[in-house]
Design a protein around this motif. Structure first.
Motif, PDB file in Angstrom:
ATOM      1  N   SER A 223      18.671   2.450   0.368  1.00 54.45           N
ATOM      2  CA  SER A 223      18.906   1.896   1.720  1.00 54.45           C
ATOM      3  C   SER A 223      17.913   1.904   2.580  1.00 54.45           C
ATOM      4  N   GLN A 224      16.994   2.715   2.670  1.00 51.83           N
ATOM      5  CA  GLN A 224      15.701   2.795   3.462  1.00 51.83           C
ATOM      6  C   GLN A 224      15.024   1.730   2.931  1.00 51.83           C
ATOM      7  N   MET A 225      15.020   0.947   1.503  1.00 51.80           N
ATOM      8  CA  MET A 225      14.245   0.129   1.044  1.00 51.80           C
ATOM      9  C   MET A 225      14.638  -1.113   1.986  1.00 51.80           C
ATOM     10  N   PHE A 226      16.071  -1.303   2.060  1.00 49.69           N
ATOM     11  CA  PHE A 226      16.610  -2.567   2.632  1.00 49.69           C
ATOM     12  C   PHE A 226      16.508  -2.381   4.117  1.00 49.69           C
ATOM     13  N   TYR A 227      16.597  -1.119   4.597  1.00 47.78           N
ATOM     14  CA  TYR A 227      16.324  -1.070   5.969  1.00 47.78           C
ATOM     15  C   TYR A 227      14.986  -1.577   6.554  1.00 47.78           C
ATOM     16  N   VAL A 228      13.908  -0.941   5.766  1.00 49.57           N
ATOM     17  CA  VAL A 228      12.594  -1.432   6.108  1.00 49.57           C
ATOM     18  C   VAL A 228      12.210  -2.543   6.199  1.00 49.57           C
ATOM     19  N   GLY A 229      13.073  -3.397   5.011  1.00 46.58           N
ATOM     20  CA  GLY A 229      12.950  -4.979   4.759  1.00 46.58           C
ATOM     21  C   GLY A 229      13.348  -5.701   5.850  1.00 46.58           C
ATOM     22  N   ALA A 230      14.637  -5.238   6.382  1.00 48.11           N
ATOM     23  CA  ALA A 230      15.486  -5.890   7.610  1.00 48.11           C
ATOM     24  C   ALA A 230      14.301  -5.641   8.816  1.00 48.11           C
ATOM     25  N   GLN A 231      13.893  -4.225   9.205  1.00 52.08           N
ATOM     26  CA  GLN A 231      12.994  -4.322  10.276  1.00 52.08           C
ATOM     27  C   GLN A 231      11.688  -5.200  10.182  1.00 52.08           C
ATOM     28  N   ILE A 232      10.946  -5.049   9.244  1.00 50.58           N
ATOM     29  CA  ILE A 232       9.807  -5.989   9.019  1.00 50.58           C
ATOM     30  C   ILE A 232      10.234  -7.605   9.300  1.00 50.58           C
ATOM     31  N   MET A 233      11.174  -7.948   8.678  1.00 50.63           N
ATOM     32  CA  MET A 233      11.654  -9.463   8.853  1.00 50.63           C
ATOM     33  C   MET A 233      11.904  -9.790  10.244  1.00 50.63           C
ATOM     34  N   VAL A 234      12.813  -8.965  10.843  1.00 46.65           N
ATOM     35  CA  VAL A 234      13.213  -9.002  12.304  1.00 46.65           C
ATOM     36  C   VAL A 234      12.012  -9.117  13.141  1.00 46.65           C
ATOM     37  N   TRP A 235      10.896  -8.313  13.206  1.00 51.53           N
ATOM     38  CA  TRP A 235       9.800  -8.222  13.962  1.00 51.53           C
ATOM     39  C   TRP A 235       8.849  -9.298  13.562  1.00 51.53           C
ATOM     40  N   THR A 236       8.719  -9.431  12.400  1.00 49.29           N
ATOM     41  CA  THR A 236       7.475 -10.259  12.205  1.00 49.29           C
ATOM     42  C   THR A 236       8.040 -11.853  12.415  1.00 49.29           C
ATOM     43  N   PHE A 237       9.272 -12.233  12.276  1.00 47.65           N
ATOM     44  CA  PHE A 237       9.449 -13.599  12.347  1.00 47.65           C
ATOM     45  C   PHE A 237      10.323 -13.986  13.808  1.00 47.65           C
TER      46      PHE A 237
ATOM     47  N   PHE B 278       9.359   9.125  -2.488  1.00 44.21           N
ATOM     48  CA  PHE B 278       9.994   8.162  -2.807  1.00 44.21           C
ATOM     49  C   PHE B 278      11.083   7.373  -1.711  1.00 44.21           C
ATOM     50  N   LEU B 279      11.150   7.938  -0.513  1.00 42.93           N
ATOM     51  CA  LEU B 279      11.681   7.455   0.728  1.00 42.93           C
ATOM     52  C   LEU B 279      10.573   6.727   1.400  1.00 42.93           C
ATOM     53  N   VAL B 280       9.440   6.964   1.290  1.00 39.86           N
ATOM     54  CA  VAL B 280       8.298   6.325   1.857  1.00 39.86           C
ATOM     55  C   VAL B 280       7.801   5.168   1.146  1.00 39.86           C
ATOM     56  N   MET B 281       8.032   5.444  -0.373  1.00 38.20           N
ATOM     57  CA  MET B 281       7.871   4.325  -1.044  1.00 38.20           C
ATOM     58  C   MET B 281       8.756   3.026  -1.044  1.00 38.20           C
ATOM     59  N   ALA B 282      10.065   3.609  -0.595  1.00 44.01           N
ATOM     60  CA  ALA B 282      10.953   2.552  -0.315  1.00 44.01           C
ATOM     61  C   ALA B 282      10.490   1.543   0.611  1.00 44.01           C
ATOM     62  N   ILE B 283       9.525   1.974   1.517  1.00 48.26           N
ATOM     63  CA  ILE B 283       9.080   0.797   2.564  1.00 48.26           C
ATOM     64  C   ILE B 283       8.443  -0.343   1.838  1.00 48.26           C
ATOM     65  N   VAL B 284       8.366  -0.254   0.489  1.00 52.03           N
ATOM     66  CA  VAL B 284       8.025  -1.482  -0.473  1.00 52.03           C
ATOM     67  C   VAL B 284       8.904  -2.582  -0.055  1.00 52.03           C
ATOM     68  N   GLY B 285      10.193  -2.251   0.595  1.00 52.40           N
ATOM     69  CA  GLY B 285      10.963  -3.153   0.959  1.00 52.40           C
ATOM     70  C   GLY B 285      10.532  -4.289   1.982  1.00 52.40           C
ATOM     71  N   GLY B 286       9.587  -3.787   2.827  1.00 54.15           N
ATOM     72  CA  GLY B 286       8.642  -4.635   3.877  1.00 54.15           C
ATOM     73  C   GLY B 286       7.626  -5.397   3.284  1.00 54.15           C
ATOM     74  N   ALA B 287       7.427  -5.348   1.998  1.00 57.14           N
ATOM     75  CA  ALA B 287       6.468  -6.003   1.045  1.00 57.14           C
ATOM     76  C   ALA B 287       7.259  -7.323   0.409  1.00 57.14           C
TER      77      ALA B 287
ATOM     78  N   GLY C 176       0.772  -1.405   0.170  1.00 52.25           N
ATOM     79  CA  GLY C 176       0.106   0.024  -0.100  1.00 52.25           C
ATOM     80  C   GLY C 176       0.802   1.169  -0.077  1.00 52.25           C
ATOM     81  N   TYR C 177       2.007   1.180   0.572  1.00 49.85           N
ATOM     82  CA  TYR C 177       2.754   2.305   0.745  1.00 49.85           C
ATOM     83  C   TYR C 177       3.413   2.707  -0.700  1.00 49.85           C
ATOM     84  N   ALA C 178       3.992   1.585  -1.324  1.00 52.75           N
ATOM     85  CA  ALA C 178       4.584   1.556  -2.737  1.00 52.75           C
ATOM     86  C   ALA C 178       3.475   2.124  -3.853  1.00 52.75           C
ATOM     87  N   THR C 179       2.276   1.930  -3.538  1.00 49.39           N
ATOM     88  CA  THR C 179       1.263   2.227  -4.730  1.00 49.39           C
ATOM     89  C   THR C 179       0.849   3.500  -4.278  1.00 49.39           C
ATOM     90  N   MET C 180       0.574   4.098  -3.084  1.00 49.42           N
ATOM     91  CA  MET C 180       0.262   5.631  -2.691  1.00 49.42           C
ATOM     92  C   MET C 180       1.141   6.713  -2.406  1.00 49.42           C
TER      93      MET C 180
END
Length: 436
Positions: free
Chosen positions: A259-273, A378-387, A61-65
């Motif tokens: 870097s923000q895309m990779f950070y958000v991906g790392a954050q969500i992976m750490v907290w989800t799993f 674009f920095l918010v769109m980078a949150i797509v790393g979490g998707a 949803g972040y990436a889309t909007m």
């Protein structure tokens, strides 16, 4: 003697407080949703990879909007963007009512997808708005201070999940050996339990929607000051094409988005799993979620400590140091079997604390005022790393074992790679700043 510049000037203080409250609101949504991946996996009898589509929908949803949100506030105002974001947030939360009634996993994903349309508007608006509420020299510290209240919301979301949702999920009841027995029940028994559990999952989102509507009313009735980006700009105004060109040619900004895309991906992976990691040790979901609460508490403490340290240590250098700390802890989570591996996984959150706002602030530091709104998008769109990354980690976890090691441990190689990229960004941006 030069007067010290305040972090937040008095004329902006009320606005700063109101906008900072939004950071807690999206933190709540993020971290009540993370444990729902494990909850849906059990109650809907899904694989880890399919259950993690919750995160794909949420961060998709972040990436889309994000870009539409930037174009909207570029044409109208920060306040208009905030109000539209709150409206979409509430609407998505209320969609949990029909989703639970139809018992469709896809409907839940759609509800979260729309909810995060609202979060995309809020983050695209609130982050640059906070940066603009004072002097540019204090902007990254100011954003770190505002972002410190994001974990407050996250902790609240985790607490609700831990004490009001997960303990009441009948599908996660366990026998004396610590194993769930939901899968052994008849289809009729499963249907009754599923109806109960989905209602338990639904209720916090509906309550959240009502709270968001209250915040909508407060902000709608509050007069917001105009900041530099919203004041009439004399001379030539940048076109969207020119803004995109400026952003692309700014390598610190461009690398910051990556870097923000990779950070958000790392954050969500750490907290989800964390929950799946604990599950392998025989720890039930409600107890495992308490480890998530400890992790978020460390994250909150680290954010305040990090903001204070930034008075004495360059933000870019501190980002590199915290990246090294996170990498060491992630390596521990991969290689250490047992409870100390879980402790190492939890400790990563301390070092993740300053990463999102620091990358955000560093990336926008030398961006032209006229380009800030689209740059923020674009920095918010980078949150797509979490998707994108959690489903990949879920696929690894589903393998059960890799080269004689538990697959859930091996799966944390993905966050480790992300943290190494963040170290490189901290180092390269620090070196570029020194040369300058």
């Amino acid at each position: 003697m030069e007067q010290k510049k305040p972090l937040v000037p008095k004329k902006y203080l009320l606005t700063f407080i109101l906008i900072t409250s939004l950071f807690a609101l999206w933190g709540f949504a993020n971290d009540i949703t993370n444990p729902m991946v494990a909850a849906f996996q059990t109650v809907m009898e899904l694989s880890a990879a399919k259950a993690s589509m919750i995160q794909f929908a949420f961060y998709g949803g972040y990436a889309t909007m994000a870009i539409p949100a930037a174009l909207f506030i570029r044409k109208y105002s920060y306040k208009s963007g905030i109000l539209l974001g709150l409206g979409l947030y509430a609407f998505g939360a209320f969609l949990f009512i029909p989703a639970a009634a139809y018992q469709e996993f896809t409907f839940f994903c759609l509800s979260l997808y729309i909810l995060t349309f609202g979060l995309a508007f809020l983050e695209t608006t609130a982050n640059p708005f906070i940066l603009s509420l004072g002097d540019k020299e204090t902007s990254t510290r100011r954003l770190n201070m505002a972002q410190a209240f994001n974990p407050v919301g996250s902790l609240s979301g985790m607490a609700v999940a831990s004490f009001l949702v997960l303990p009441f999920l009948l599908s996660d009841r366990r026998d004396a050996s610590g194993q769930t027995f939901f899968h052994t029940l008849s289809e009729m028994e499963k249907a009754d339990i599923r109806l109960h559990d989905l209602a338990v999952i639904r209720d916090p989102y509906v309550a959240l929607g009502l709270i968001v509507l209250c915040v909508f009313v407060v902000i709608a009735l509050t007069k917001m000051p105009k900041v530099k980006e919203e004041e009439a700009i004399e001379g030539e105004v940048h076109t969207v094409k020119q803004t995109l060109s400026n952003l692309w040619n700014n390598h610190i900004y461009r690398n910051g988005v990556l870097s923000q895309m990779f950070y958000v991906g790392a954050q969500i992976m750490v907290w989800t799993f964390i929950i799946q990691y604990a599950d392998r040790l025989g720890i039930d979901k409600a107890t495992a979620q308490k480890y998530n609460i400890v992790a978020m508490s460390l994250n909150l403490g680290g954010r305040f400590i990090g903001t204070y340290i930034m008075k004495f240590v360059n933000t870019r250098k501190l980002l590199m140091i915290f990246g090294i700390g996170a990498s060491v802890c992630t390596f521990g989570a991969i290689t250490i079997n047992g409870i100390f591996g879980l402790y190492s996984l939890v400790l990563i959150s301390l070092f993740m604390s300053i990463m999102f706002p620091s990358i955000y602030g560093i990336a926008l530091e030398n961006v032209d005022t006229q380009d800030t709104k689209l740059g923020a998008a674009f920095l918010v769109m980078a949150i797509v790393g979490g998707a994108l990354m959690p489903p990949l980690q879920g696929m690894i976890i589903d393998m059960k074992e890799i080269a004689g090691m538990p697959a859930v441990n091996v799966s944390f190689m993905l966050p480790l790679i992300c943290f190494l990229i963040i170290i490189c960004y901290g180092y390269s941006s620090y070196k570029a700043g020194r040369v300058k």
